[in-house]
Design a protein around this motif. Structure first.
Motif: not given
Length: 201
Positions: A194-200
């Motif tokens: 899934k979309a992750q904090a700091g990446i997406e």
């Protein structure tokens, strides 16, 4: 592979430097750029936000309007909030159109966000304006392309404008000074990540 001596390497680099210097001597123009980041690959907004950070580093004022994002808290908002004198950061969307499922509301929100972009483009205090995911609303015909192109091509000669989002219209690509297409080769989302904090976000 042919091994070179230190002297051969130095001579080769000296020739490369001379060729590079000759090319650079012809690049004397400075102007505001219309920049487009498009394509299916990740990194369109990320690269644009990197330019915002550079502008902060140079002490310049930047306006950021996000057309689709705004339904979630992002890491970039927390950073830019620390520079209120230099960055006006306006997430004005409510998520992707399949989240809202209300075309009229999407069009109204797109118009509000576009009005903010127009204000920033017209204001000489802003060195750079980022219209994040503008290409998405253009793809869904939420804004008239002719109006958008008229504003972007009629900007001040020294103002930079960055437009992001998949499926940039051909007319915008033609009008732009710099166009980068992000190509997706591999993405963890396809493997169930899934979309992750700091990446997406």
């Amino acid at each position: 592979m042919v091994e070179r001596t230190d002297e051969q390497h130095a001579e080769k680099m000296k020739k490369k430097q001379a060729a590079h210097d000759k090319i650079m001597a012809t690049k004397t123009q400075e102007k505001g750029l219309l920049i487009v980041h498009t394509g299916k690959g990740k990194g369109k907004t990320t690269a644009a936000l990197g330019m915002v950070v550079r502008m902060i580093g140079h002490g310049r004022k930047v306006g950021v309007v996000q057309f689709v994002k705004g339904a979630m808290t992002t890491g970039e908002k927390a950073v830019f909030d620390a520079f209120p004198e230099q960055v006006e950061f306006k997430p004005m969307g409510e998520g992707f159109t399949w989240n809202t499922q209300d075309r009229n509301r999407d069009i109204a929100l797109a118009r509000e966000a576009w009005d903010e972009v127009k204000r920033m483009v017209a204001d000489p205090d802003y060195a750079l304006v980022l219209a994040d995911e503008l290409n998405i609303v253009l793809r869904y015909d939420y804004l008239p392309l002719d109006e958008v192109l008229a504003v972007l091509t009629g900007k001040d000669a020294m103002k930079h404008v960055v437009v992001t989002g998949r499926n940039a219209p051909e007319a915008l690509i033609e009008a732009a000074d710099l166009v980068t297409e992000m190509t997706m080769i591999k993405h963890p989302f396809r493997s169930g990540v899934k979309a992750q904090a700091g990446i997406e976000y």
